[in-house]
Write a protein that holds these residues in place. Structure first.
Motif, PDB file in Angstrom:
ATOM      1  N   THR A 195       3.251 -76.971  14.055  1.00 37.88           N
ATOM      2  CA  THR A 195       3.854 -77.076  12.370  1.00 37.88           C
ATOM      3  C   THR A 195       2.463 -77.371  11.718  1.00 37.88           C
ATOM      4  O   THR A 195       1.152 -77.897  12.106  1.00 37.88           O
ATOM      5  N   HIS A 196       2.148 -76.897  10.310  1.00 33.17           N
ATOM      6  CA  HIS A 196       1.699 -76.584   9.182  1.00 33.17           C
ATOM      7  C   HIS A 196       1.180 -77.890   9.223  1.00 33.17           C
ATOM      8  O   HIS A 196       0.300 -77.866   7.663  1.00 33.17           O
ATOM      9  N   CYS A 197       2.139 -79.135   9.119  1.00 32.86           N
ATOM     10  CA  CYS A 197       2.500 -80.324   8.738  1.00 32.86           C
ATOM     11  C   CYS A 197       2.664 -80.519   6.565  1.00 32.86           C
ATOM     12  O   CYS A 197       1.981 -81.312   6.484  1.00 32.86           O
ATOM     13  N   GLY A 198       3.720 -79.701   6.765  1.00 34.14           N
ATOM     14  CA  GLY A 198       4.670 -79.595   5.562  1.00 34.14           C
ATOM     15  C   GLY A 198       5.253 -80.731   6.072  1.00 34.14           C
ATOM     16  O   GLY A 198       5.606 -81.248   7.224  1.00 34.14           O
ATOM     17  N   TRP A 199       5.266 -81.328   4.402  1.00 29.38           N
ATOM     18  CA  TRP A 199       5.630 -82.992   4.809  1.00 29.38           C
ATOM     19  C   TRP A 199       7.513 -82.997   4.541  1.00 29.38           C
ATOM     20  O   TRP A 199       8.499 -83.264   6.123  1.00 29.38           O
TER      21      TRP A 199
END
Length: 135
Positions: free
Chosen positions: A87-91
């Protein structure tokens, strides 16, 4: 979902690196090469406007990669065949993966994603932050 249904339990790495700001073509090639070398089955969500260039640049060998321009962000992480999430770590996807109990490989690209990757790896302990390799 049909492709996921045909995969063994916990055997697929779900890859989604953002729908608004995506990684460069070079970075996508690197990630694709690593996934191909790993032999891991992966479902990679690629924006519709990038799908043809992604396939040309990253998917010379079909291997275990399945791409799609969109997916149900809650159904996919909860699917029995998904065993991890790059993941790109979007919330939103972070929270959906926590809900689904899917461990994450955190690869933040920009802004709040760096902070979110810290929450994933250090605070919640539900994933590991990948190190950026330059060169």
């Amino acid at each position: 979902m049909e492709w996921l249904n045909s995969q063994p339990e916990a055997s697929v790495l779900y890859v989604s690196l953002g729908s608004f700001l995506s990684p460069s073509t070079d970075r996508m090639k690197e990630l694709s090469s690593g996934l191909r070398a790993s032999g891991a089955r992966n479902l990679w969500i690629v924006r519709a406007d990038q799908e043809s260039s992604f396939r040309a640049a990253c998917c010379e060998e079909k291997g275990f990669t399945f791409t799609a321009p969109w997916c149900d962000q809650l159904r996919v992480p909860c699917h029995r065949s998904v065993g991890g999430f790059l993941t790109h770590c979007g919330w939103n996807l972070t929270m959906e993966s926590v809900f689904a109990g899917v461990p994450m490989l955190a690869l933040p690209l920009r802004s709040d994603q760096v902070h979110n990757s810290k929450i994933i790896a250090e605070d919640l302990g539900v994933g590991v932050k990948l190190k950026r390799v330059v060169g």
